[in-house]
Write a protein that holds these residues in place. Structure first.
Motif, mmCIF file in Angstrom:
data_model
loop_
_atom_site.group_PDB
_atom_site.id
_atom_site.type_symbol
_atom_site.label_atom_id
_atom_site.label_comp_id
_atom_site.label_asym_id
_atom_site.label_seq_id
_atom_site.Cartn_x
_atom_site.Cartn_y
_atom_site.Cartn_z
ATOM 1 N N CYS A 108 -15.125 62.753 -3.097
ATOM 2 C CA CYS A 108 -13.583 62.666 -2.419
ATOM 3 C C CYS A 108 -12.392 61.745 -3.124
ATOM 4 O O CYS A 108 -11.582 61.228 -2.565
ATOM 5 N N SER A 109 -12.598 62.406 -4.482
ATOM 6 C CA SER A 109 -11.008 61.594 -5.322
ATOM 7 C C SER A 109 -10.159 63.022 -5.315
ATOM 8 O O SER A 109 -8.820 62.682 -5.787
ATOM 9 N N ILE A 110 -9.899 63.915 -4.297
ATOM 10 C CA ILE A 110 -9.077 64.756 -4.324
ATOM 11 C C ILE A 110 -9.003 65.377 -2.871
ATOM 12 O O ILE A 110 -10.393 66.050 -2.748
ATOM 13 N N LEU A 111 -8.177 66.051 -2.799
ATOM 14 C CA LEU A 111 -8.428 66.709 -0.802
ATOM 15 C C LEU A 111 -6.591 67.057 -1.587
ATOM 16 O O LEU A 111 -5.858 67.164 -1.514
ATOM 17 N N VAL A 112 -7.205 68.463 -0.379
ATOM 18 C CA VAL A 112 -5.767 69.860 -0.761
ATOM 19 C C VAL A 112 -6.037 70.355 0.469
ATOM 20 O O VAL A 112 -6.939 70.552 0.817
ATOM 21 N N LEU A 113 -4.984 69.936 1.758
ATOM 22 C CA LEU A 113 -5.002 70.221 2.832
ATOM 23 C C LEU A 113 -3.605 70.693 2.506
ATOM 24 O O LEU A 113 -3.101 71.610 1.702
ATOM 25 N N MET A 114 -3.622 71.881 3.902
ATOM 26 C CA MET A 114 -2.782 73.034 4.649
ATOM 27 C C MET A 114 -2.590 72.319 5.602
ATOM 28 O O MET A 114 -2.628 72.960 7.099
ATOM 29 N N PHE A 115 -1.073 72.638 5.500
ATOM 30 C CA PHE A 115 -0.174 72.685 6.849
ATOM 31 C C PHE A 115 0.668 73.421 7.716
ATOM 32 O O PHE A 115 0.660 74.352 6.529
ATOM 33 N N THR A 116 1.320 73.847 8.866
ATOM 34 C CA THR A 116 2.013 74.771 9.461
ATOM 35 C C THR A 116 2.640 73.746 9.681
ATOM 36 O O THR A 116 2.541 73.542 10.471
ATOM 37 N N VAL A 117 3.822 74.442 9.507
ATOM 38 C CA VAL A 117 5.081 73.551 9.638
ATOM 39 C C VAL A 117 5.510 74.438 11.334
ATOM 40 O O VAL A 117 5.626 75.272 11.085
ATOM 41 N N PRO A 118 6.446 73.681 12.419
ATOM 42 C CA PRO A 118 5.745 74.682 13.476
ATOM 43 C C PRO A 118 7.424 75.287 12.966
ATOM 44 O O PRO A 118 7.919 75.312 12.440
ATOM 45 N N LYS A 119 7.814 76.158 14.345
ATOM 46 C CA LYS A 119 8.611 76.790 13.932
ATOM 47 C C LYS A 119 8.570 77.890 13.501
ATOM 48 O O LYS A 119 8.411 79.399 13.324
ATOM 49 N N GLU A 120 9.288 77.286 12.209
ATOM 50 C CA GLU A 120 9.124 78.866 10.820
ATOM 51 C C GLU A 120 7.493 79.177 10.966
ATOM 52 O O GLU A 120 7.775 80.504 10.380
ATOM 53 N N LYS A 121 6.811 78.521 10.934
ATOM 54 C CA LYS A 121 5.050 78.729 10.161
ATOM 55 C C LYS A 121 4.974 78.599 8.679
ATOM 56 O O LYS A 121 4.382 79.612 9.085
ATOM 57 N N THR A 122 6.018 77.951 8.587
ATOM 58 C CA THR A 122 5.685 77.651 6.836
ATOM 59 C C THR A 122 4.382 76.979 6.572
ATOM 60 O O THR A 122 4.032 75.590 6.996
ATOM 61 N N ALA A 123 4.031 77.594 5.511
ATOM 62 C CA ALA A 123 2.514 77.053 4.731
ATOM 63 C C ALA A 123 3.126 76.093 3.482
ATOM 64 O O ALA A 123 3.891 76.233 3.144
ATOM 65 N N VAL A 124 2.649 75.014 4.163
ATOM 66 C CA VAL A 124 2.520 73.599 2.589
ATOM 67 C C VAL A 124 1.371 73.107 2.588
ATOM 68 O O VAL A 124 -0.232 72.849 3.226
ATOM 69 N N LEU A 125 0.884 73.261 0.950
ATOM 70 C CA LEU A 125 -0.418 72.608 0.915
ATOM 71 C C LEU A 125 0.128 71.312 -0.172
ATOM 72 O O LEU A 125 1.217 71.345 -0.702
ATOM 73 N N CYS A 126 -0.966 70.677 0.656
ATOM 74 C CA CYS A 126 -0.315 69.273 0.012
ATOM 75 C C CYS A 126 -1.662 68.449 -0.911
ATOM 76 O O CYS A 126 -2.535 68.771 -0.094
ATOM 77 N N THR A 127 -1.062 68.084 -1.512
ATOM 78 C CA THR A 127 -2.713 67.967 -2.636
ATOM 79 C C THR A 127 -2.171 66.265 -3.104
ATOM 80 O O THR A 127 -1.175 65.919 -3.251
ATOM 81 N N LEU A 128 -3.608 64.984 -2.405
ATOM 82 C CA LEU A 128 -3.833 64.206 -2.616
ATOM 83 C C LEU A 128 -4.369 63.424 -3.352
ATOM 84 O O LEU A 128 -5.459 64.157 -3.603
#
Lengths: 290, 345
Positions: free
Chosen positions: A216-236
């Motif tokens: 659990c030292s790396i986490l990659v999440l995929m967010f969706t921005v409301p309205k435009e529905k753009t995808a954002v990749l978040c790396t922790l």
């Protein structure tokens, strides 16, 4: 029980006599002599301990029998004696014993390293509980050989925790407390990160977990921005394995301006400073993600 | 579709049992809804194979798709053939930060440098396991998809599990693994079994271990049904002790399913009633094998019922403690096996 102790004590006394008699004879080799002397010393200490234990048992037995005798006499209708100092002595001892047991149990409940002697003093078993956000999680254990030097014989610590390098770094031999504290830090941080991942999966179904690893030292999440529905990749990146918070947060999106926008800068500091499942909640409330 | 692909698909469908076919195809997810509807899974296998071959042509699939389907099937049903465990040694400083993309790229490039041609497919499974399928070729032939090697690795752990690897392929795979995981060496972990999950759980300690403690353990509360109260009262302390020691040695609850444990003895023969054998110079070579459908459960039961003496002998408790089921015992005591086992050919 007294008979058994007498038997053991008798044996020890015989050994002591043997050692003493051997002292008067010419010594064969220096090192053998030293070894025997050390053995004799150890046996003498053990004999002392056993004698003290036996005394305590004898006293307790005496107190108990006199208390019982008094009680039966009272039941038979005979005049009860006055408050005897022996009775209250026994009761005080029993109360102290119970108190100590309760103290040890309390220590166990609040998550202390419980040390249990095993294999007649040749081993020591320690437990390392972990907790996050007020909830007890996994407990890990170490079984340590005490002689000739401290050595970990058995454990249930996962292989991705660098146990052997921690043993070296914290010089477990000389300072076991530091070693345990550092190990506990790693384990608690790991449990905490694991728990956060579990909560993200449970509470935030709209966020997709793209990648995670056993530590659990790396986490990659995929967010969706409301309205435009753009995808954002978040790396922790949790590069500090003794912490539950990431050291680096990175956003990647088709919309190149997004990562530097004030909203997402705020999101970045949120994710760096608060546990991820709570940060996501805040981000959803602010309307930054779906 | 060329003949070799046809044969590959046929063999694959033949290999997948009828009851698993539907679930595997669904998981694979490459059939359209209409195609899925057109498959009648009550038909005999040969009919389904024909249908799938037709769909293959229709969708313009390639060999890649077939190997993908095979991988989906194997990931869900890995317990076919023997799995062998290996351990990576001496990590470099950055070994613990190797992440998936880095590992994938480096493994593919290192192995392709060593073997050409080779077909490598890497897939990350949901439980953080990285699955690798390798079809080996050489300067005379294309990659052989009929005998692929499967490798499973959990990043940031030193363990690698392999099936269907020949002794010729072993050094090539070892080299690629060592380089891509940033370690210095890899060695045989001396653990093998038919169930991938079992050997993985044993090495990663994913079963309930029992440690001595001063506080009431759940074991004490789990009493077996009392048949005769008189006997119970006399034996209860001994039985509890045996159970505690058995569980400390092997674990509590469900144990990883190992099928066998092999002890290779190279010790001097010691029986004074047999002069001829005792006088021999060379050690007496002998192999002792314990086999069971669930070896660890059997051994634990032996210890808790008193058949095997407690405390449990290190020869048996080393199986879960050291995570291995192959031991070489010489007169100097059981030690790391100096010989590696033969991998299958």
């Amino acid at each position: 029980r007294l008979l058994v102790s007498a038997g053991v004590l008798g044996h020890l006394s015989r050994l002591e006599v043997q050692v003493r008699s051997r002292k008067s004879r010419p010594q064969p080799q220096g090192s053998r002599v030293a070894e025997l002397k050390a053995n004799a010393e150890a046996l003498r200490t053990q004999a002392e301990q056993l004698r003290a234990e036996m005394e305590t048992h004898k006293n307790l037995q005496k107190l108990r029998t006199s208390m019982d005798r008094r009680r039966t006499r009272e039941e038979d209708g005979e005049e009860g004696m006055d408050e005897d100092s022996e009775d209250s002595e026994l009761l005080r001892l029993m109360a102290r014993h119970t108190q100590l047991n309760d103290l040890l149990y309390a220590h166990h409940i609040i998550g202390g390293y419980n040390a249990t002697k095993t294999r007649q003093g040749k081993g020591l078993c320690l437990s390392l509980p972990t907790a996050y956000d007020g909830v007890f999680l996994e407990t890990y254990n170490l079984e340590i050989d005490v002689k000739p030097a401290l050595r970990i014989a058995r454990h249930n610590i996962p292989p991705f925790i660098p146990l052997s390098s921690l043993v070296e770094q914290s010089s477990m031999q000389t300072d076991i407390r530091t070693f345990l504290d550092t190990l506990s830090q790693h384990l608690n941080a790991f449990s905490g990160r694991k728990q956060q991942l579990k909560l993200v999966k449970e509470l935030h179904k709209s966020v997709e977990v793209m990648e995670s690893n056993a530590l659990c030292s790396i986490l990659v999440l995929m967010f969706t921005v409301p309205k435009e529905k753009t995808a954002v990749l978040c790396t922790l990146d949790y590069t500090d394995h003794t912490r539950c918070l990431p050291t680096r947060v990175q956003f990647d999106s088709e919309d190149e301006a997004l990562a530097d926008s004030p909203d997402w800068n705020k999101n970045r500091s949120l994710l760096t400073e608060t546990p991820v499942h709570k940060a996501l909640l805040a981000m959803r409330k602010m309307g930054n993600i779906v | 579709m060329d003949d070799s692909m046809k044969r590959l698909l046929q063999r694959l469908i033949r290999r997948i049992p009828a009851q698993m076919l539907k679930t595997t195809l669904d998981k694979w997810g490459r059939l359209t809804a209409a195609q899925k509807r057109s498959m009648d899974f009550t038909e005999p296998k040969w009919a389904l194979t024909e249908k799938l071959m037709a769909i293959y042509e229709e969708n313009g699939w390639t060999g890649k798709h077939i190997t993908e389907l095979e991988m989906t099937y194997i990931i869900d049903n890995p317990n076919q053939g023997m799995w062998y465990a290996f351990q990576l040694m001496d990590p470099e400083d950055d070994a613990h930060s190797v992440e998936l993309t880095h590992f994938k790229e480096h493994f593919k490039s290192h192995l392709s440098e060593l073997v050409r041609p080779v077909s490598i497919k890497i897939k990350k499974h949901t439980d953080e396991a990285v699955w690798i399928r390798i079809a080996w070729g050489d300067s005379f032939s294309r990659p052989n998809h009929l005998k692929p090697t499967y490798v499973v690795h959990h990043l940031q752990t030193p363990y690698v599990f392999v099936t269907s690897l020949t002794s010729k392929q072993k050094p090539l795979l070892s080299q690629a693994l060592v380089l891509s995981t940033r370690h210095q060496a890899i060695k045989d972990a001396n653990l093998s079994g038919r169930k991938l999950g079992a050997i993985r759980d044993l090495l990663m300690r994913q079963y309930q271990q029992v440690f001595p403690t001063n506080y009431p353990s759940p074991l004490a509360e789990r009493n077996e049904t009392v048949s005769n109260p008189q006997i119970e009262k006399e034996q209860v302390k001994c039985a509890e002790n045996r159970l505690q020691m058995a569980c400390e040695a092997f674990g509590d609850g469900v144990l990883p399913q190992l099928q066998s444990s092999v002890y290779k003895l190279e010790t001097k023969f010691k029986d004074h009633s047999n002069k001829t054998m005792t006088e021999r110079e060379q050690p007496f070579r002998c192999v002792v094998k314990f086999a069971s459908t669930n070896l660890l459960e059997s051994l634990r039961h032996c210890a808790s019922s008193g058949i095997a003496s407690t405390p449990v002998t290190p020869l048996l408790s080393s199986i879960p403690l050291k995570g291995r089921n192959y031991f070489v015992i010489t007169d100097n005591g059981p030690g790391p096996s100096s010989q590696t086992r033969q991998t299958q050919n």
